[in-house]
Design an enzyme around this catalytic site. Structure first.
Site, PDB file in Angstrom:
ATOM      1  N   ARG A  36      53.183  -2.912  57.650  1.00 51.36           N
ATOM      2  CA  ARG A  36      53.269  -2.087  58.862  1.00 51.36           C
ATOM      3  C   ARG A  36      52.006  -1.246  59.074  1.00 51.36           C
ATOM      4  NH1 ARG A  36      59.628  -0.173  58.828  1.00 51.36           N
ATOM      5  NH2 ARG A  36      60.396  -2.018  59.913  1.00 51.36           N
ATOM      6  N   LYS A 194      76.828 -10.306  58.119  1.00 50.41           N
ATOM      7  CA  LYS A 194      78.026 -10.106  58.933  1.00 50.41           C
ATOM      8  C   LYS A 194      77.835 -10.449  60.403  1.00 50.41           C
ATOM      9  CE  LYS A 194      80.111  -6.430  56.198  1.00 50.41           C
ATOM     10  NZ  LYS A 194      80.520  -5.022  56.213  1.00 50.41           N
ATOM     11  N   GLY A 347      63.120  -7.329  58.404  1.00 44.34           N
ATOM     12  CA  GLY A 347      62.647  -7.173  57.029  1.00 44.34           C
ATOM     13  C   GLY A 347      62.876  -8.364  56.122  1.00 44.34           C
ATOM     14  N   GLY A 370      65.542  -3.370  64.010  1.00 43.40           N
ATOM     15  CA  GLY A 370      66.490  -2.938  65.036  1.00 43.40           C
ATOM     16  C   GLY A 370      66.001  -3.128  66.460  1.00 43.40           C
TER      17      GLY A 370
END
Length: 393
Positions: A36, A194, A347, A370
């Site tokens: 990053r 999930k 990630g 996100g």
């Protein structure tokens, strides 16, 4: 995307505040992955070369707001930036009320913005203090563009000029190219543990893509929805009907969710557990599925080979254990070798890309998790929206 680009502005002698995403992993006071930071350097160096008085801030970790903590200090990040620039860089601890000078062409790093009370709630008073520090605010942290915080959104309301940095512009252009006018067929690969955490993404993509490849625990829920036994695998039984509906809806318009024909199982989650390859119909009640099998991986590789656009978010198996990594490895190499426009983010995905050494073969690697997912969902990102508003005013 109509925003003011930092690269179009005269920065000479101007006080430029850059909000970067320097939220990197740190262990024992040392940065363990500087991806990053590397991605943020283009904007920082551009501003320095243009003769701006450059200030950069970022969050790091999840400190308690209003409380300084050494383990969340940006000092390790400063050490990396200083090494990249081959010159010393100052870290300024208490910066909100100013009281420090920056020379033209100099860079200073302003300590973790999450140490400031009111940062996360985008408090107006704090945002106005940030805005007073600069002539130009540059938003370059795509990784936090989905959060309306003082350093990403609030300051952009009040700064004399609010612009987008190089990384932010590149991210938005790559995502827009992949999603708004994709070359077909379009394939999305969504892995993860999930369905519930990625349900909105899956629903949104199911309306856009030609093939929706699901991996990891998510795939088990789709297997269950297709009538297969998944044993003790990670699976959300209550979401199997939702998975079924998505599959039916896609097949009605000639699109598909390719379901695995073979899998790699074990009896428990352990690095030394032997991998057992099985056809999907042979999974036993005490099995746990940890990867897709070779037949399934090769079918997906063929789909990727023939794609026009591939969006990848999440591995298809527990690739951290080599015996359960073959599926993800096959997909990674297929992405490296396809002629499609390839875009990857998140990630775990970046970890897989690094593990299989395909960094240079992916057209665009997003540093965000996100924000990347929310963009895929078609949501407006607050920090981008405010830049668009400011470009009009």
């Amino acid at each position: 995307m109509n925003v003011i680009k930092m690269t179009d502005l005269d920065l000479s002698g101007k006080r430029v505040l850059i909000r970067a995403d320097l939220n990197v992993p740190v262990a024992d006071g040392k940065v363990t992955s500087d991806a990053r930071i590397t991605a943020s350097m283009a904007t920082i160096e551009f501003a320095m070369k243009a003769g701006a008085k450059v200030m950069v801030t970022s969050h790091l970790g999840r400190p308690e707001e209003g409380v300084y903590s050494a383990e969340n200090s940006l000092q390790p990040v400063v050490d990396v930036i200083s090494a990249k620039l081959a010159k010393p860089v100052r870290l300024i601890k208490d910066w909100v009320d100013g009281g420090f000078d920056v020379a033209a062409g100099e860079l200073v790093v302003l300590e973790n913005c999450r140490f400031n009370k009111g940062e996360k709630k985008s408090n107006d008073e704090l945002s106005q203090k940030y805005a007073k520090l600069c002539d130009i605010f540059v938003m370059d942290a795509f990784g936090t563009a989905h959060r309306a915080e003082a350093s990403t959104h609030g300051v952009a309301k009040f700064a004399p000029v609010a612009a987008a940095g190089i990384l932010l512009v590149n991210e938005l252009e790559a995502l827009t190219k992949a999603l708004l006018s994709p070359a077909r067929p379009m394939v999305a690969i969504v892995g993860g543990s999930k369905v519930s955490t990625k349900l909105t993404v899956l629903e949104s993509l199911s309306e856009k893509v030609d093939q929706l490849v699901v991996g990891g625990g998510i795939a088990n829920t789709f297997l269950k929805a297709s009538g297969f036994e998944v044993g003790k695998s990670l699976c959300e039984d209550d979401l199997a009907p939702v998975a079924r509906t998505l599959m039916d809806k896609m097949s009605q318009r000639g699109a598909a969710v390719p379901v695995a024909v073979d899998v790699v199982c074990a009896k428990k989650f352990d690095a030394n557990e032997p991998a057992v390859k099985k056809d999907v119909a042979d999974v036993a009640a005490d099995d746990m599925i940890f990867d897709i099998g070779a037949k399934s991986a090769n079918e997906l590789a063929e789909i990727i080979k023939n794609a026009g656009t591939v969006v990848w978010n999440g591995p298809v198996g527990v690739f951290e254990f080599d015996q359960f990594g073959e599926g993800t490895k096959t997909i990674a190499h297929a992405i490296a070798n396809t002629n499609a426009f390839t875009l990857a983010g998140g990630g775990d995905t970046i970890a897989a890309i690094q593990k299989y050494g395909i960094e240079s073969k992916v057209d665009y690697i997003s540093t965000a998790g996100g924000a990347f997912l929310e963009f895929l969902e078609g949501k407006k990102l607050p920090a981008v929206e405010i830049l668009e508003l400011r470009a009009k005013s």
